[in-house]
Design a protein around this motif. Structure first.
Motif, PDB file in Angstrom:
ATOM      1  N   GLU A  47       0.837  -1.195   0.000  1.00 12.92           N
ATOM      2  CA  GLU A  47       0.000   0.000   0.000  1.00 12.92           C
ATOM      3  C   GLU A  47       0.874   1.248   0.000  1.00 12.92           C
TER       4      GLU A  47
ATOM      5  N   GLN B  52       2.680   2.028   3.112  1.00  9.48           N
ATOM      6  CA  GLN B  52       3.317   0.879   3.762  1.00  9.48           C
ATOM      7  C   GLN B  52       4.832   1.045   3.830  1.00  9.48           C
TER       8      GLN B  52
ATOM      9  N   TYR C 254      -1.232  -5.864   6.097  1.00 13.79           N
ATOM     10  CA  TYR C 254      -1.064  -4.428   6.359  1.00 13.79           C
ATOM     11  C   TYR C 254      -2.412  -3.704   6.290  1.00 13.79           C
ATOM     12  N   ARG C 255      -3.240  -4.036   5.283  1.00 10.15           N
ATOM     13  CA  ARG C 255      -4.548  -3.372   5.144  1.00 10.15           C
ATOM     14  C   ARG C 255      -5.439  -3.659   6.347  1.00 10.15           C
TER      15      ARG C 255
ATOM     16  N   SER D 103      -4.082  -1.762   9.333  1.00 14.58           N
ATOM     17  CA  SER D 103      -4.321  -0.330   9.153  1.00 14.58           C
ATOM     18  C   SER D 103      -5.766   0.034   9.458  1.00 14.58           C
ATOM     19  N   ARG D 104      -6.688  -0.809   8.999  1.00 10.93           N
ATOM     20  CA  ARG D 104      -8.120  -0.542   9.300  1.00 10.93           C
ATOM     21  C   ARG D 104      -8.363  -0.631  10.806  1.00 10.93           C
TER      22      ARG D 104
ATOM     23  N   ASN E 246      -6.255  -0.003  13.150  1.00 13.00           N
ATOM     24  CA  ASN E 246      -5.596   1.125  13.812  1.00 13.00           C
ATOM     25  C   ASN E 246      -6.090   2.466  13.299  1.00 13.00           C
TER      26      ASN E 246
ATOM     27  N   LYS F  58      -5.696   3.816  10.364  1.00 12.00           N
ATOM     28  CA  LYS F  58      -4.818   4.478   9.407  1.00 12.00           C
ATOM     29  C   LYS F  58      -5.409   4.382   8.017  1.00 12.00           C
ATOM     30  N   SER F  59      -5.040   5.341   7.191  1.00 10.20           N
ATOM     31  CA  SER F  59      -5.431   5.240   5.781  1.00 10.20           C
ATOM     32  C   SER F  59      -4.349   4.523   5.024  1.00 10.20           C
ATOM     33  N   LYS F  60      -4.627   4.198   3.758  1.00  8.62           N
ATOM     34  CA  LYS F  60      -3.682   3.471   2.916  1.00  8.62           C
ATOM     35  C   LYS F  60      -2.455   4.323   2.710  1.00  8.62           C
TER      36      LYS F  60
END
Length: 160
Positions: A48, A51, A149-150, A153-154, A156, A158-160
């Motif tokens: 991402e 990333q 990672y996605r 991230s969701r 936490n 976070k955005s991509k």
């Protein structure tokens, strides 16, 4: 940048080819936007955009941005031809195998180590093994599968 873009799709057994000079936006290592049409480079999963991976020395680097830069380098003002599936993915993107000349962008991203086969499909396993053996791209050090990672991230926020 302007590129000549060809898109082919099989609809009801008939090959349809649309030809246009279009603005191509390289979204990340496995996504393009061409004349407003969202394209998922099918069968691969690239890091991402935000990333981060680690190189061989253990230093962080922006592997998502490196994957995007490699895709930009591959396209580099050249004609792009995509063969697309008739159905779209769950995000409304066309699923395509894309080429610059005879070079398959999908396959090359995996071979260079800037993408992995999506959901462990067998199509690009040879290229994956080559990238891993030669420590290319994300295989030069530590990395996290883009799908993991996605999810993290969701969780936490976070955005991509």
């Amino acid at each position: 940048m302007k590129y000549r873009f060809f898109i082919s799709s099989l609809i009801g057994g008939i090959m349809s080819i649309n030809v246009a000079i279009a603005q191509i936006k390289i979204v990340d290592g496995d996504s393009l936007e061409i004349a407003g049409e969202r394209i998922r480079v099918d069968g691969i999963d690239a890091p991402e955009f935000l990333q981060v991976c680690q190189n061989a020395a253990g230093n962080d680097y922006s592997c998502g941005q490196e994957a995007l830069r490699y895709m930009q380098k591959l396209i580099d003002n050249q004609e792009v031809h995509c063969n697309c599936e008739p159905q779209k993915d769950r995000y409304g993107r066309k699923l395509c195998e894309c080429f610059v000349g005879d070079l398959c962008l999908n396959r090359e991203m995996v071979r260079a180590g800037w993408a992995i086969p999506y959901r462990d499909n067998d199509k690009y396993q040879k290229e994956l093994l080559t990238a891993q053996q030669h420590k290319r791209g994300i295989w030069q050090g530590k990395n996290m599968r883009p799908a993991i990672y996605r999810v993290l991230s969701r969780q936490n926020g976070k955005s991509k």
